[in-house]
Design a protein around this motif. Structure first.
Motif: not given
Length: 220
Positions: A110-123
């Motif tokens: 779950l933490t990794l999925l949210m981290a990827m979500g963070f990076l996608v938004i930042k992209f």
């Protein structure tokens, strides 16, 4: 060389390195090492915070106008995502202490999925800035804000957020190793959870840095 024999249904315990007197000393040394490392990371970002403060003092109008050009909605969503991911990282430590290895893996996923979500938004934030020209230094060509200091603001913005994103990727790598171990080896327990704890500590640093960056960059 002697081998470790594990009875069916059991998992190997933590290994004691030769230069430590006991497992407890080894754990304390690992925690101390992580705290010292986190202190150096804080010093790294402190330099950026100092630059931010100095340039904001010199160019207050440009700083305020540039901050208003950022996407507050995306920044807020990313803040909520990271704070939530810190909770799941902490829960992974809790379950590791209880020996619930599958739950450790689930919380880390779950933490990794949210981290990827963070990076996608930042992209997508970065993509928009490249499109309109709110770029650092001499690459700045946005017509909407033509004030002295605006290019400096976005220099600090990209430097701080890109460095933070790099730390997000590093944190994801650390958590990924713990996740694989939880699922495949399943040896985390009340006496063996240091890897999960240290990974969680690093992730909390990632979260803490963003909690400072968000108001500095988006809420000026």
């Amino acid at each position: 060389m002697s081998s470790v024999h594990v009875t069916p249904g059991s998992v190997p315990g933590p290994k004691l390195a030769a230069h430590f007197a006991s497992l407890e000393v080894q754990k304390h040394a690992a925690r101390l090492g992580m705290w010292l490392f986190l202190a150096t990371e804080i010093l790294l970002f402190a330099g950026l915070f100092a630059c931010y403060a100095a340039y904001r003092f010199l160019f207050p109008e440009a700083w305020a106008a540039s901050s208003r050009s950022l996407d507050l909605t995306m920044g807020t969503i990313n803040t909520v995502v990271l704070i939530t991911s810190s909770f799941t990282a902490a829960m992974a430590v809790h379950y590791a202490k209880e020996g619930k290895n599958k739950m450790v893996g689930h919380m880390n996923v779950l933490t990794l999925l949210m981290a990827m979500g963070f990076l996608v938004i930042k992209f997508f934030e970065y993509k928009h800035k490249f499109h309109i020209g709110t770029l650092p230094g001499r690459y700045y060509f946005y017509e909407g804000i033509q004030l002295p200091g605006a290019p400096l603001y976005f220099t600090v913005y990209f430097a701080s957020t890109a460095l933070h994103a790099l730390h997000v990727v590093i944190g994801m790598t650390v958590l990924a190793f713990a996740t694989v171990r939880a699922y495949r080896v399943g040896d985390f327990s009340a006496n063996n959870y240091t890897q999960v704890e240290l990974g969680s500590m690093y992730w909390h640093l990632v979260d803490l840095v963003w909690i400072f960056l968000f108001p500095m960059l988006y809420l000026v």
